[in-house]
Enzyme design. Structure first.
Site: not given
Length: 142
Positions: A71, A73, A97, A100
């Site tokens: 992801h 992040e 999410c 993250c």
């Protein structure tokens, strides 16, 4: 025409970073900023040297999420100088999410600003002492 706020400015940069995403399910960009200077950026993409979703398809798990990509992040945190993350801000195109959220919290980031809601009821457990700002894009503003 007035100048954009710093939050809008860095969210716009996150939107541009997201254009590098290689997972068609959701293009996410993250910009980590400290003292109005960009520390790091990240986008949804496969592990270096691995196949991309754009090329071979998504790797969907039982939870309905793609597991091929790292992801945005996480990539931004991984590419940053650890010392610069403490008390920095993360500007993200989408609400993080839960994984993250934990990564951002653990890294020392104290402010998260996101543009698109992607509600996760677990995040409230991980955002202790973190200012979280939802700043949707205003209609008609470019």
């Amino acid at each position: 025409m007035s100048r954009k706020s710093w939050d809008e400015y860095f969210l716009d940069i996150a939107d541009q970073v997201a254009t590098r995403s290689t997972c068609p399910r959701l293009h996410v960009g993250c910009v980590i900023v400290k003292d109005k200077h960009i520390v790091s950026t990240g986008y949804n993409g496969s592990i270096h040297g691995h196949d991309h979703c754009d090329d071979v398809g998504c790797l969907i798990g039982d939870d309905g999420r793609c597991h091929r990509t790292v992801h945005a992040e996480n990539n931004a945190v991984l590419h940053a100088d650890r010392g610069l993350l403490k008390e920095a801000a993360a500007y993200v195109t989408h609400e993080p999410c839960e994984n993250c959220a934990k990564t951002l919290a653990q890294s020392g980031i104290t402010r998260i600003v996101f543009r698109n809601a992607y509600p996760n009821k677990l995040n409230k457990h991980f955002f202790k002492d973190i200012e979280v700002v939802y700043l949707p894009k205003e209609e008609g503003i470019e």
